[in-house]
Design an enzyme around this catalytic site. Structure first.
Site, PDB file in Angstrom:
ATOM      1  N   THR A  10      -7.171  64.487 -26.502  1.00 27.75           N
ATOM      2  CA  THR A  10      -6.935  65.314 -25.319  1.00 27.75           C
ATOM      3  C   THR A  10      -5.442  65.607 -25.184  1.00 27.75           C
ATOM      4  O   THR A  10      -4.621  64.867 -25.722  1.00 27.75           O
ATOM      5  CB  THR A  10      -7.410  64.604 -24.031  1.00 27.75           C
ATOM      6  OG1 THR A  10      -7.338  65.511 -22.933  1.00 27.75           O
ATOM      7  CG2 THR A  10      -6.549  63.407 -23.694  1.00 27.75           C
ATOM      8  N   HIS A  14      -3.408  64.380 -16.912  1.00 28.68           N
ATOM      9  CA  HIS A  14      -4.068  63.517 -15.919  1.00 28.68           C
ATOM     10  C   HIS A  14      -4.973  62.497 -16.600  1.00 28.68           C
ATOM     11  O   HIS A  14      -4.981  61.321 -16.265  1.00 28.68           O
ATOM     12  CB  HIS A  14      -4.913  64.349 -14.960  1.00 28.68           C
ATOM     13  CG  HIS A  14      -4.104  65.163 -14.005  1.00 28.68           C
ATOM     14  ND1 HIS A  14      -3.550  64.625 -12.873  1.00 28.68           N
ATOM     15  CD2 HIS A  14      -3.763  66.459 -14.017  1.00 28.68           C
ATOM     16  CE1 HIS A  14      -2.894  65.569 -12.216  1.00 28.68           C
ATOM     17  NE2 HIS A  14      -2.999  66.689 -12.910  1.00 28.68           N
ATOM     18  N   LYS A  15      -5.740  62.993 -17.586  1.00 26.46           N
ATOM     19  CA  LYS A  15      -6.673  62.088 -18.264  1.00 26.46           C
ATOM     20  C   LYS A  15      -5.925  61.044 -19.076  1.00 26.46           C
ATOM     21  O   LYS A  15      -6.290  59.871 -19.092  1.00 26.46           O
ATOM     22  CB  LYS A  15      -7.600  62.895 -19.185  1.00 26.46           C
ATOM     23  CG  LYS A  15      -8.636  63.673 -18.439  1.00 26.46           C
ATOM     24  CD  LYS A  15      -9.833  63.858 -19.302  1.00 26.46           C
ATOM     25  CE  LYS A  15     -10.056  65.283 -19.663  1.00 26.46           C
ATOM     26  NZ  LYS A  15     -11.066  65.448 -20.689  1.00 26.46           N
ATOM     27  N   ASP A  71     -16.042  63.911 -22.984  1.00 23.31           N
ATOM     28  CA  ASP A  71     -16.447  65.187 -22.416  1.00 23.31           C
ATOM     29  C   ASP A  71     -17.155  64.873 -21.110  1.00 23.31           C
ATOM     30  O   ASP A  71     -17.921  63.916 -21.028  1.00 23.31           O
ATOM     31  CB  ASP A  71     -17.364  65.945 -23.366  1.00 23.31           C
ATOM     32  CG  ASP A  71     -17.372  67.425 -23.038  1.00 23.31           C
ATOM     33  OD1 ASP A  71     -16.325  68.079 -23.196  1.00 23.31           O
ATOM     34  OD2 ASP A  71     -18.423  67.944 -22.590  1.00 23.31           O
ATOM     35  N   GLY A 154      -9.323  69.004 -11.386  1.00 25.29           N
ATOM     36  CA  GLY A 154     -10.696  69.534 -11.506  1.00 25.29           C
ATOM     37  C   GLY A 154     -11.369  69.640 -10.148  1.00 25.29           C
ATOM     38  O   GLY A 154     -10.815  70.193  -9.203  1.00 25.29           O
ATOM     39  N   ARG A 183     -15.429  58.540 -15.679  1.00 21.11           N
ATOM     40  CA  ARG A 183     -14.589  58.263 -16.852  1.00 21.11           C
ATOM     41  C   ARG A 183     -14.154  56.796 -16.876  1.00 21.11           C
ATOM     42  O   ARG A 183     -14.158  56.162 -17.918  1.00 21.11           O
ATOM     43  CB  ARG A 183     -13.371  59.193 -16.882  1.00 21.11           C
ATOM     44  CG  ARG A 183     -12.669  59.182 -18.235  1.00 21.11           C
ATOM     45  CD  ARG A 183     -11.712  60.353 -18.417  1.00 21.11           C
ATOM     46  NE  ARG A 183     -11.184  60.830 -17.167  1.00 21.11           N
ATOM     47  CZ  ARG A 183     -11.656  61.897 -16.521  1.00 21.11           C
ATOM     48  NH1 ARG A 183     -12.600  62.635 -17.047  1.00 21.11           N
ATOM     49  NH2 ARG A 183     -11.153  62.258 -15.366  1.00 21.11           N
TER      50      ARG A 183
END
Ligand code: IMP
Length: 197
Positions: A10, A14-15, A71, A154, A183
């Site tokens: 990725t 943020h992730k 995902d 998001g 997540r």
């Protein structure tokens, strides 16, 4: 002891930050930019599991690193499970969260609160030592009538998790969100597995 390196497929800041908070003690989590991967990785499968697998296999095939990819889909019951695999581009423009949220709120304008149930689902695909494994995490909640909070990313500002005190994900700290999020749970399953090796 030197931390083990693992690529997270990725470039979403943020992730990455979320994952580094969760796994950072044991792993050096590398992003796609860190390994000089700048191309668009195909996400053409029709399930979140399929897309997670496509991304991890792409990195393994083209760059040779052990890696994992995730995902996520937001599945809203009143919209027949949409946006689902279309979550990133629901409003018509990829990664435009404001448009995505606008479309959801417009389509659900007449849906009463008790029917606004939804969940996030995350699939993580790990490729390690030639072996492929899938991990999943889920969080149930409701879609609010309007945005609340400015944190996260998001759909966070319209998603109120059932386990909580009424705040949306966008009103929580990163730590609070990670503790119950889709997540966070998928990553917990991943890290439990990695720790058991
Ligand atoms: P991805 O597969 O993780 O890139 O997620 C697809 C889309 O789902 C993103 O573009 C976001 O719109 C949404 N999404 C993913 N994770 C989250 C989250 O933790 N909170 C809110 N929206 C999210």
């Amino acid at each position: 002891m030197e931390k083990k390196k693992i690529v997270f497929a990725t470039n979403n800041a943020h992730k990455l930050e979320e994952l580094r908070q969760i796994m950072g003690d044991r792993y050096q989590v590398l992003s796609l930019a860190d390994i000089d991967c700048h191309e668009d990785i195909p996400e053409t499968a029709d399930t979140i599991e399929g897309n997670a697998r496509l991304k991890a296999e792409y990195i393994k095939t083209h760059y040779g690193y052990d890696c994992f990819s995730d995902d996520t889909g937001l599945e809203i019951d009143a919209l027949g499970g949409e946006p689902g695999v279309m979550s990133a581009r629901y409003g018509g423009v990829a990664h435009d969260s404001e448009r995505n949220i606008d479309k959801v709120l417009r389509l659900m304008a007449d849906v009463p609160m008790e029917q606004r149930t939804a969940h996030f689902r995350t699939a993580i695909c790990l490729i390690r030592d030639g072996e492929e494994r899938l991990f999943e995490g889920r969080v149930d909640g409701h879609i609010l009538m309007e945005r609340h909070g400015t944190g996260g990313f998001g759909y966070d500002s319209i998603f109120q998790p059932n386990e909580g005190d009424g705040r949306t994900f966008a009103q929580m700290t990163g730590e609070e969100k990670n503790a119950i999020s889709h997540r966070g749970r998928a990553v917990a399953a991943l890290t439990t597995y990695l720790a058991s090796l």
